[in-house]
Design a protein around this motif. Structure first.
Motif, PDB file in Angstrom:
ATOM      1  N   ASN A  46       1.292  -1.341  -0.119  1.00 60.49           N
ATOM      2  CA  ASN A  46       0.223   0.279  -0.088  1.00 60.49           C
ATOM      3  C   ASN A  46       1.073   1.665   0.109  1.00 60.49           C
ATOM      4  OD1 ASN A  46      -2.128   1.949  -0.165  1.00 60.49           O
ATOM      5  ND2 ASN A  46      -2.668   1.469   2.022  1.00 60.49           N
ATOM      6  N   LEU A  47       1.885   1.322   1.392  1.00 61.30           N
ATOM      7  CA  LEU A  47       2.869   1.793   0.582  1.00 61.30           C
ATOM      8  C   LEU A  47       3.096   2.741  -0.648  1.00 61.30           C
ATOM      9  CD1 LEU A  47       3.837   4.281   2.354  1.00 61.30           C
ATOM     10  CD2 LEU A  47       5.278   3.197   3.504  1.00 61.30           C
ATOM     11  N   PHE A  48       4.255   0.938  -1.269  1.00 64.40           N
ATOM     12  CA  PHE A  48       4.258   1.770  -2.509  1.00 64.40           C
ATOM     13  C   PHE A  48       4.060   2.032  -3.498  1.00 64.40           C
ATOM     14  CE2 PHE A  48       7.765  -1.653  -1.426  1.00 64.40           C
ATOM     15  CZ  PHE A  48       9.368  -0.858  -1.976  1.00 64.40           C
ATOM     16  N   PHE A  49       2.747   1.449  -3.466  1.00 59.60           N
ATOM     17  CA  PHE A  49       1.378   2.219  -4.414  1.00 59.60           C
ATOM     18  C   PHE A  49       0.674   3.161  -4.600  1.00 59.60           C
ATOM     19  CE2 PHE A  49      -2.646   2.575  -5.502  1.00 59.60           C
ATOM     20  CZ  PHE A  49      -2.715   2.235  -7.276  1.00 59.60           C
ATOM     21  N   SER A  50       0.803   3.354  -2.782  1.00 65.75           N
ATOM     22  CA  SER A  50       0.815   5.285  -2.722  1.00 65.75           C
ATOM     23  C   SER A  50       1.361   6.270  -2.998  1.00 65.75           C
ATOM     24  CB  SER A  50       0.595   5.555  -1.406  1.00 65.75           C
ATOM     25  OG  SER A  50      -0.749   4.999  -0.606  1.00 65.75           O
ATOM     26  N   LEU A  51       2.836   6.253  -3.129  1.00 60.14           N
ATOM     27  CA  LEU A  51       4.311   7.108  -2.979  1.00 60.14           C
ATOM     28  C   LEU A  51       4.695   6.478  -5.060  1.00 60.14           C
ATOM     29  CD1 LEU A  51       6.895   5.774  -0.616  1.00 60.14           C
ATOM     30  CD2 LEU A  51       6.086   8.323  -0.516  1.00 60.14           C
ATOM     31  N   ILE A  52       4.035   6.128  -4.952  1.00 59.56           N
ATOM     32  CA  ILE A  52       4.347   5.521  -6.748  1.00 59.56           C
ATOM     33  C   ILE A  52       2.900   6.432  -7.477  1.00 59.56           C
ATOM     34  CG2 ILE A  52       3.640   4.212  -9.068  1.00 59.56           C
ATOM     35  CD1 ILE A  52       5.319   2.001  -7.412  1.00 59.56           C
ATOM     36  N   LEU A  53       2.061   6.521  -7.276  1.00 62.07           N
ATOM     37  CA  LEU A  53       0.669   7.501  -7.364  1.00 62.07           C
ATOM     38  C   LEU A  53       1.016   9.204  -7.439  1.00 62.07           C
ATOM     39  CD1 LEU A  53      -2.421   5.805  -6.403  1.00 62.07           C
ATOM     40  CD2 LEU A  53      -1.988   6.325  -8.849  1.00 62.07           C
ATOM     41  N   ASN A  54       1.795   9.001  -5.239  1.00 64.99           N
ATOM     42  CA  ASN A  54       2.341  10.873  -5.460  1.00 64.99           C
ATOM     43  C   ASN A  54       3.671  10.888  -6.857  1.00 64.99           C
ATOM     44  OD1 ASN A  54       0.313  11.042  -3.636  1.00 64.99           O
ATOM     45  ND2 ASN A  54       2.154  10.060  -2.348  1.00 64.99           N
ATOM     46  N   ILE A  55       4.334  10.199  -7.190  1.00 63.40           N
ATOM     47  CA  ILE A  55       4.896  10.661  -8.230  1.00 63.40           C
ATOM     48  C   ILE A  55       4.551  11.006  -9.132  1.00 63.40           C
ATOM     49  CG2 ILE A  55       6.985   9.852  -9.603  1.00 63.40           C
ATOM     50  CD1 ILE A  55       8.200  10.712  -6.626  1.00 63.40           C
ATOM     51  N   SER A  56       3.346  10.087 -10.117  1.00 61.90           N
ATOM     52  CA  SER A  56       2.647  10.238 -10.961  1.00 61.90           C
ATOM     53  C   SER A  56       2.540  11.446 -10.694  1.00 61.90           C
ATOM     54  CB  SER A  56       1.972   9.095 -11.190  1.00 61.90           C
ATOM     55  OG  SER A  56       2.477   7.713 -11.697  1.00 61.90           O
ATOM     56  N   PHE A  57       1.365  11.970 -10.268  1.00 56.09           N
ATOM     57  CA  PHE A  57       0.607  12.995 -10.063  1.00 56.09           C
ATOM     58  C   PHE A  57       1.984  14.217 -10.146  1.00 56.09           C
ATOM     59  CE2 PHE A  57      -0.405  16.392  -7.068  1.00 56.09           C
ATOM     60  CZ  PHE A  57      -1.119  17.140  -7.762  1.00 56.09           C
ATOM     61  N   LEU A  58       3.300  14.296  -9.176  1.00 54.26           N
ATOM     62  CA  LEU A  58       3.870  14.887  -9.169  1.00 54.26           C
ATOM     63  C   LEU A  58       4.764  15.319 -10.903  1.00 54.26           C
ATOM     64  CD1 LEU A  58       5.600  16.942  -7.498  1.00 54.26           C
ATOM     65  CD2 LEU A  58       6.938  14.984  -6.937  1.00 54.26           C
ATOM     66  N   VAL A  59       4.771  14.439 -11.701  1.00 50.97           N
ATOM     67  CA  VAL A  59       5.127  14.340 -12.794  1.00 50.97           C
ATOM     68  C   VAL A  59       5.191  14.821 -13.712  1.00 50.97           C
ATOM     69  CG1 VAL A  59       6.654  13.073 -14.852  1.00 50.97           C
ATOM     70  CG2 VAL A  59       7.018  12.692 -12.663  1.00 50.97           C
ATOM     71  N   LEU A  60       3.074  14.643 -13.609  1.00 49.79           N
ATOM     72  CA  LEU A  60       2.669  15.165 -14.446  1.00 49.79           C
ATOM     73  C   LEU A  60       2.149  16.433 -14.569  1.00 49.79           C
ATOM     74  CD1 LEU A  60      -0.001  14.583 -16.366  1.00 49.79           C
ATOM     75  CD2 LEU A  60      -1.564  14.442 -13.648  1.00 49.79           C
ATOM     76  N   ILE A  61       2.054  17.307 -13.007  1.00 53.97           N
ATOM     77  CA  ILE A  61       2.076  18.261 -12.675  1.00 53.97           C
ATOM     78  C   ILE A  61       3.125  19.406 -13.408  1.00 53.97           C
ATOM     79  CG2 ILE A  61       1.968  19.918 -10.808  1.00 53.97           C
ATOM     80  CD1 ILE A  61      -1.046  19.067 -11.439  1.00 53.97           C
ATOM     81  N   ALA A  62       4.681  18.723 -13.719  1.00 57.44           N
ATOM     82  CA  ALA A  62       6.006  19.316 -13.380  1.00 57.44           C
ATOM     83  C   ALA A  62       5.811  19.554 -15.235  1.00 57.44           C
ATOM     84  CB  ALA A  62       7.329  18.254 -12.706  1.00 57.44           C
ATOM     85  N   THR A  63       5.114  18.545 -15.649  1.00 58.36           N
ATOM     86  CA  THR A  63       4.578  18.228 -17.326  1.00 58.36           C
ATOM     87  C   THR A  63       4.112  19.540 -18.176  1.00 58.36           C
ATOM     88  OG1 THR A  63       5.430  15.599 -17.313  1.00 58.36           O
ATOM     89  CG2 THR A  63       4.499  16.910 -19.375  1.00 58.36           C
ATOM     90  N   ILE A  64       2.804  19.611 -17.014  1.00 59.44           N
ATOM     91  CA  ILE A  64       2.237  20.737 -17.589  1.00 59.44           C
ATOM     92  C   ILE A  64       2.582  22.035 -16.619  1.00 59.44           C
ATOM     93  CG2 ILE A  64       0.015  21.932 -16.922  1.00 59.44           C
ATOM     94  CD1 ILE A  64      -1.310  18.661 -16.193  1.00 59.44           C
ATOM     95  N   LEU A  65       2.902  21.947 -16.273  1.00 64.28           N
ATOM     96  CA  LEU A  65       4.165  23.563 -16.044  1.00 64.28           C
ATOM     97  C   LEU A  65       5.402  23.855 -16.613  1.00 64.28           C
ATOM     98  CD1 LEU A  65       4.587  23.339 -12.200  1.00 64.28           C
ATOM     99  CD2 LEU A  65       2.235  25.189 -12.924  1.00 64.28           C
ATOM    100  N   THR A  66       6.176  22.347 -17.161  1.00 60.37           N
ATOM    101  CA  THR A  66       6.924  23.059 -17.960  1.00 60.37           C
ATOM    102  C   THR A  66       6.723  23.538 -19.687  1.00 60.37           C
ATOM    103  OG1 THR A  66       7.194  20.521 -18.837  1.00 60.37           O
ATOM    104  CG2 THR A  66       8.925  22.060 -17.350  1.00 60.37           C
TER     105      THR A  66
END
Length: 187
Positions: A4-24
């Protein structure tokens, strides 16, 4: 719990990369990063942007044993690496203060606040070290592991009761190091 921890962290990283991609994709930010304009104004602006991304990591984090396990390290270290020293320190200070105020009575709040500021300093030092040469994957993993180990030491030194801090780090350290290392590489 680990899955559950791995899954949640992977979701958080995915969200972060998505936001960074949109911002760039926003022209002003893209131009600022492409020109690599290191004026104080631009570094402060990037520090604010990355600090807000780091703060979002607190809100998307997962509660584990009275702490918030999250991906703050990625955006805070990246602030220094991408934006320069002022950006890293600014993002670390902003998100560190926020982390403390988010839950001032939490048993890891002070340690996480200090650790988040240290993430920004690590990114700033990384910029100084790696600006003269190309950063590779090993460099990014080493920066992330260093940051997570510093956070671990701070939690063990500042969080009370000590037994709860040890149990927390036993549960979260490896997943955070693995997922956040991949996150910084992706970022």
């Amino acid at each position: 719990m680990q899955n559950n921890l791995f899954f949640s962290l992977i979701l958080n990283i995915s969200f972060l990369v998505l936001i960074a991609t949109i911002l760039t994709e926003l022209r002003p930010l893209r131009m600022m990063l492409k020109r690599q304009d290191r004026s104080v104004r631009n570094q402060l602006l990037l520090g604010l942007i990355f600090g807000l991304l780091s703060i979002s990591g607190t809100y998307t984090g997962i509660a584990v044993q009275g702490a918030v396990v999250n991906t703050r390290v990625v955006s805070t270290v990246a602030a220094g690496l991408v934006g320069g020293p002022i950006s890293g320190v600014c993002a670390g200070l902003l998100s560190g203060v926020h982390r403390y105020l988010y839950d001032p009575h939490g048993f890891t709040s002070l340690a996480c606040a200090v650790g988040t500021f240290c993430f920004g300093v690590i990114g700033a030092l990384g910029f100084r070290i790696y600006s003269r040469r190309r950063r590779d994957t090993v460099d990014l993993v080493l920066l992330t592991v260093t940051a997570e180990l510093i956070q671990c030491v701070l939690i063990l030194a500042l969080a009370r009761p000590f037994s709860a801090a040890v149990e927390l780090e036993h549960t979260i350290l490896l997943p955070k190091m693995l997922v956040n290392s991949v996150g910084l590489i992706s970022f």
